[in-house]
Design a protein around this motif. Structure first.
Motif, PDB file in Angstrom:
ATOM      1  N   GLU A 135       0.818  -1.210   0.000  1.00 51.96           N
ATOM      2  CA  GLU A 135       0.000   0.000   0.000  1.00 51.96           C
ATOM      3  C   GLU A 135       0.854   1.264   0.000  1.00 51.96           C
ATOM      4  OE1 GLU A 135      -3.633   1.723   2.633  1.00 51.96           O
ATOM      5  OE2 GLU A 135      -3.586  -0.426   2.240  1.00 51.96           O
ATOM      6  N   GLU A 136       2.034   1.207   0.627  1.00 50.30           N
ATOM      7  CA  GLU A 136       2.923   2.371   0.667  1.00 50.30           C
ATOM      8  C   GLU A 136       3.462   2.741  -0.717  1.00 50.30           C
ATOM      9  OE1 GLU A 136       3.903  -0.502   2.759  1.00 50.30           O
ATOM     10  OE2 GLU A 136       2.390   0.280   4.134  1.00 50.30           O
ATOM     11  N   ASN A 137       3.445   1.790  -1.655  1.00 46.55           N
ATOM     12  CA  ASN A 137       3.980   2.040  -2.991  1.00 46.55           C
ATOM     13  C   ASN A 137       2.885   2.313  -4.028  1.00 46.55           C
ATOM     14  OD1 ASN A 137       6.199   2.323  -4.783  1.00 46.55           O
ATOM     15  ND2 ASN A 137       5.828   0.280  -5.575  1.00 46.55           N
ATOM     16  N   ILE A 138       1.644   2.377  -3.629  1.00 48.23           N
ATOM     17  CA  ILE A 138       0.541   2.608  -4.559  1.00 48.23           C
ATOM     18  C   ILE A 138       0.122   4.076  -4.512  1.00 48.23           C
ATOM     19  CG2 ILE A 138      -1.804   1.947  -5.234  1.00 48.23           C
ATOM     20  CD1 ILE A 138       0.245  -0.367  -5.417  1.00 48.23           C
ATOM     21  N   ASP A 139       0.246   4.751  -5.641  1.00 46.04           N
ATOM     22  CA  ASP A 139      -0.219   6.139  -5.747  1.00 46.04           C
ATOM     23  C   ASP A 139      -1.609   6.179  -6.378  1.00 46.04           C
ATOM     24  OD1 ASP A 139       0.280   9.057  -5.542  1.00 46.04           O
ATOM     25  OD2 ASP A 139       0.128   8.958  -7.730  1.00 46.04           O
ATOM     26  N   GLY A 140      -1.921   5.221  -7.238  1.00 49.00           N
ATOM     27  CA  GLY A 140      -3.243   5.144  -7.853  1.00 49.00           C
ATOM     28  C   GLY A 140      -3.569   6.314  -8.762  1.00 49.00           C
ATOM     29  N   TYR A 141      -2.570   6.840  -9.471  1.00 46.99           N
ATOM     30  CA  TYR A 141      -2.737   7.917 -10.452  1.00 46.99           C
ATOM     31  C   TYR A 141      -3.184   9.244  -9.808  1.00 46.99           C
ATOM     32  CZ  TYR A 141      -3.292   3.477 -12.935  1.00 46.99           C
ATOM     33  OH  TYR A 141      -3.148   2.183 -13.372  1.00 46.99           O
ATOM     34  N   LYS A 142      -2.813   9.461  -8.571  1.00 42.33           N
ATOM     35  CA  LYS A 142      -3.227  10.690  -7.871  1.00 42.33           C
ATOM     36  C   LYS A 142      -2.240  11.841  -8.063  1.00 42.33           C
ATOM     37  CE  LYS A 142      -5.897   8.319  -4.375  1.00 42.33           C
ATOM     38  NZ  LYS A 142      -5.503   7.095  -3.752  1.00 42.33           N
ATOM     39  N   THR A 143      -0.952  11.536  -8.209  1.00 42.83           N
ATOM     40  CA  THR A 143       0.073  12.569  -8.322  1.00 42.83           C
ATOM     41  C   THR A 143       0.408  12.795  -9.796  1.00 42.83           C
ATOM     42  OG1 THR A 143       0.993  11.835  -6.212  1.00 42.83           O
ATOM     43  CG2 THR A 143       2.386  13.248  -7.582  1.00 42.83           C
ATOM     44  N   TRP A 144       0.160  14.011 -10.255  1.00 45.31           N
ATOM     45  CA  TRP A 144       0.410  14.359 -11.656  1.00 45.31           C
ATOM     46  C   TRP A 144       1.622  15.278 -11.756  1.00 45.31           C
ATOM     47  CZ3 TRP A 144      -2.246  12.696 -16.011  1.00 45.31           C
ATOM     48  CH2 TRP A 144      -3.313  11.835 -15.754  1.00 45.31           C
ATOM     49  N   THR A 145       2.445  15.029 -12.762  1.00 45.21           N
ATOM     50  CA  THR A 145       3.632  15.829 -13.017  1.00 45.21           C
ATOM     51  C   THR A 145       3.488  16.459 -14.395  1.00 45.21           C
ATOM     52  OG1 THR A 145       4.933  14.260 -11.724  1.00 45.21           O
ATOM     53  CG2 THR A 145       6.151  15.779 -13.132  1.00 45.21           C
ATOM     54  N   LYS A 146       3.863  17.724 -14.495  1.00 45.02           N
ATOM     55  CA  LYS A 146       3.772  18.446 -15.768  1.00 45.02           C
ATOM     56  C   LYS A 146       5.168  18.599 -16.370  1.00 45.02           C
ATOM     57  CE  LYS A 146       2.177  22.850 -17.683  1.00 45.02           C
ATOM     58  NZ  LYS A 146       1.535  24.132 -17.368  1.00 45.02           N
ATOM     59  N   TYR A 147       5.268  18.275 -17.658  1.00 40.38           N
ATOM     60  CA  TYR A 147       6.500  18.459 -18.416  1.00 40.38           C
ATOM     61  C   TYR A 147       6.169  19.413 -19.556  1.00 40.38           C
ATOM     62  CZ  TYR A 147       7.440  14.052 -16.066  1.00 40.38           C
ATOM     63  OH  TYR A 147       7.582  13.081 -15.125  1.00 40.38           O
ATOM     64  N   GLU A 148       6.928  20.463 -19.678  1.00 42.61           N
ATOM     65  CA  GLU A 148       6.657  21.449 -20.715  1.00 42.61           C
ATOM     66  C   GLU A 148       7.885  21.656 -21.571  1.00 42.61           C
ATOM     67  OE1 GLU A 148       4.197  25.635 -20.782  1.00 42.61           O
ATOM     68  OE2 GLU A 148       4.714  24.711 -18.891  1.00 42.61           O
TER      69      GLU A 148
END
Length: 152
Positions: A135-148
């Motif tokens: 469970e400590e390694n599951i983010d479940g697509y919650k953290t988004w990173t932007k690359y520009e």
């Protein structure tokens, strides 16, 4: 004879590797719904495409013009809402992928540009260790990173 065996082995390796990177167009009820919502909210969207190349899902959005910050925020908000574990598992099943989809990539580009304008990504796992399903390694697509891309 030995040269022929080596050629066959090389051919089989190439065949196996090419089969591993097949890209599937994804059309599930959730992706169709996302496309409809986005096109209704943002008329400047020219094209919406959702593809799966193991182990990643890519949503590509082609804009008629360079998108406004408001359009980008709206697109991202809708994609975040779409990016549930349930929806992604349905997509995985539709392409016969028997694991979690590792990454979601959202690429937004202008019709007038060849290279991606902006890319957002989210992952199922917090680390690169997909074997760690704690469970400590599951983010479940919650953290988004932007690359520009830098403007030239």
């Amino acid at each position: 004879m030995k040269l022929c065996q080596i050629a066959i082995i090389i051919f089989l390796i190439i065949l196996i590797n090419s089969a591993c990177s097949v890209t599937y167009t994804v059309k599930t009820s959730s992706t169709v719904s996302l496309s409809e919502v986005l096109k209704k909210e943002i008329p400047a969207i020219k094209n919406f495409k959702c593809t799966f190349t193991r182990p990643d899902l890519t949503i590509s959005i082609e804009m008629k013009d360079v998108p406004s910050e408001e359009s980008l925020n709206s697109i991202l908000a809708n994609v975040k809402q779409f990016s549930t574990i349930e929806n992604l598992n349905d997509i995985a099943k539709s392409v016969k992928w028997k694991s979690e989809i590792y990454d979601i990539n959202l690429i937004i580009y202008s019709h007038s540009k060849e290279k991606p304008l902006i890319k957002y990504s989210a992952s199922y796992f917090k680390t690169f260790d997909a074997s760690n399903t704690s469970e400590e390694n599951i983010d479940g697509y919650k953290t988004w990173t932007k690359y520009e891309e830098p403007h030239t």
